[in-house]
Enzyme design. Structure first.
Site: not given
Ligand SMILES: O=C(O)CCC(=O)C(=O)O
Ligand SMILES: [Fe+2]
Length: 506
Positions: A375, A429, A439
């Site tokens: 991020d 991630h 989800r």
């Molecule tokens: O939904 C998730 O688990 C990750 C979300 C995420 O990394 C994002 O929106 O930048």
């Molecule tokens: Fe993210």
């Protein structure tokens, strides 16, 4: 036999010839036995019928259809019979059975006669057995009308491809990027992900507070990632937020599209690179410094708009409070002034709150909800449901994060990595999918006010830690990293690292 005038002897028979001459007890017993026999027969016939109906309804066939996005043929398995066939058959048998039985008895009784009997007339009055015939003809002969659905929308695509054996190529990731660990592939490393209890962060003893600070510092340096317990955000508020978010995504695509405004609002198809698409729908709301919720939701979700906006606003107040607490603890873990970071967030902080909705994907082993990324902002606080799908990369390996009830997920973003001169690491991630349940995650991306200078403090620069990043503001960094956002962890080093050669805006 003398019979009083007031009583008449039945001198007719129903099924048994010369029945009137039989003793009543015998004919009664014969009829009762006959009825019982018929009842058992009917039970057996019904059971066979239900089995046959089930077998018919289970029939499937492969159909291929052109995917309007990729232009490729997409194969999927679908039912041969519309489920309404079974419903109507059962309905028809249930309602028409008395008529059919009466008709049969009548037919037996009047064999060889031309006129309608009383029975036949009464069974006509009783029902409209034509309905059954018409319904069946309608279902079997007329094709089920299909409305054209917009398959640009992942939500629609997920429904259209239910039980499919293939998905459009745009969602199929190259070999090396496919999720090697399934969404629920929890490992030993999963249980090592730091979980920090914030309960005593304000009220505990000096030692207890010190312990929390040190745990948070270790988590940010080693993992760039932690989960926090007892953060103070009411459970029912978190639940209400995820319920309302889910309600939004479960609306028809046309209703969701009313909240689409380019970079913000609703997005039903996430293309970050022309040929690769992420299997996710999002609703991105600017929540600071100039919130745009009211505008984004102005013409949609009429039934619950007010509640939705009020809940998001209440949540933002809470989550900002948690964010400030975390920023203070993080500063202290680096032996900086408690307010070193947080002072730049107190007024006009920049934040986006994004709802990510991942509909079930028939092939979760080849698609991705979100590509690997870090991020760009300072810290991210994520509230998720209990499904799971978030994975983080540590030492080159992907680890599935287990959703923990009433826990918030916190990760270090690129800006904080640079601001701490690399002492904290932003975490790479991704989001992976499952084929059964949708989800939802609600993500709060938190950054300082747009013009705040993020310059690494001298305390964090020494011989072992030479200055890595030049000072920058969020206003400067945000537009630059936008294009790089979903290409792993490259943004901050490309634009703000001092030793990077191609530091040019794109
Ligand atoms: O939904 C998730 O688990 C990750 C979300 C995420 O990394 C994002 O929106 O930048
Ligand atoms: Fe993210």
């Amino acid at each position: 036999m003398n019979v009083p005038n007031s009583r008449k002897t039945c001198n007719d028979h129903f099924l048994l010839i010369n029945q009137e001459k039989w003793p009543t007890s015998i004919s009664t017993s014969v009829y009762v036995a006959g009825l019982a026999y018929c009842f058992i027969g009917l039970t057996i016939a019904s059971s066979l019928f239900m089995n046959a109906l089930e077998t018919i309804m289970k029939q499937t066939r492969m159909v291929t259809q052109k995917d309007p996005l990729s232009g490729l043929q997409v194969a999927r398995r679908e039912r041969v019979w519309n489920l309404a066939v079974a419903d109507v058959t059962l309905l028809a048998l249930g309602t028409s059975f008395p008529q059919i039985s009466l008709a049969l008895i009548d037919a037996f009784k009047n064999l060889g006669q031309l006129s309608d009997s009383d029975l036949h007339q009464s069974q006509r009055k009783m029902g409209e057995h034509g309905i059954w015939r018409e319904q069946m003809t309608g279902v079997l002969v007329a094709p089920t009308p299909r409305r054209a659905v917009n398959l640009d929308n992942v939500g629609n695509l997920s429904v259209a491809l239910k039980n499919a054996v293939a998905i459009p190529d745009a969602y199929v990731q190259p070999e090396g990027l496919r999720p090697d660990v399934p969404y629920d592939g929890y490992s030993e490393e999963t249980d090592q992900i730091p979980v920090v209890d914030l309960h005593n962060s304000n009220t505990g003893t000096v030692e207890e507070r010190q312990r929390i600070i040190s745990d948070i510092g270790c988590a940010c340096k080693e993992w760039g990632f932690l989960q926090v317990l007892n953060h103070g955000v009411p459970d029912r508020l978190m639940q209400r937020l995820t319920d309302l978010g889910t309600r939004f995504f479960q609306m028809p695509a046309a209703e969701k599209e009313k909240a689409a405004f380019g970079q913000v609002g609703y997005e039903g198809r996430h293309v970050y690179m022309p040929e690769r698409v992420q299997w996710v729908e999002t609703l991105a709301l600017v929540t600071g410094p100039d919130p745009n919720l009211e505008d984004i939701l102005r013409v949609t979700c009429a039934d619950y708009r007010e509640e939705f906006i009020a809940t998001v606003n209440e949540y933002i107040q809470e989550i900002q409070r948690v964010g400030l607490v975390l920023l203070e603890l993080m500063a202290e873990s680096l032996a900086l002034e408690k307010s070193f970071f947080s002072q730049h967030f107190e007024k006009n902080s920049t934040s986006v709150t994004r709802f990510n909705y991942y509909p079930p994907c028939p092939l979760p082993s080849v698609a991705l909800g979100l590509f690997p990324h870090a991020d760009p902002n300072c810290i991210t606080i994520l509230n998720q449901d209990d499904i799971g799908g978030l994975q983080i990369r540590k030492d080159g390996r992907w680890i599935s994060v287990r959703p923990l009830k009433d826990t918030l997920v916190v990760n270090v973003g690129d800006s904080l990595q640079a601001w701490t001169n690399g002492h904290f690491k932003s975490v790479e991630h991704r989001a992976v999918l499952n084929s059964v349940k949708p989800r939802l995650s609600v993500v709060f991306f938190y950054s300082p006010y747009a013009q705040a200078a993020m310059a690494p403090p001298l305390k964090l620069v020494d011989e072992c830690h030479p200055l890595l990043y030049r000072p920058f503001t969020w206003a400067e960094y945000f537009p630059r990293m936008q294009k790089k956002r979903m290409e792993g962890k490259v943004g901050i080093d490309t634009f703000m690292r001092l030793d990077h050669k191609e530091d040019s805006p794109t």
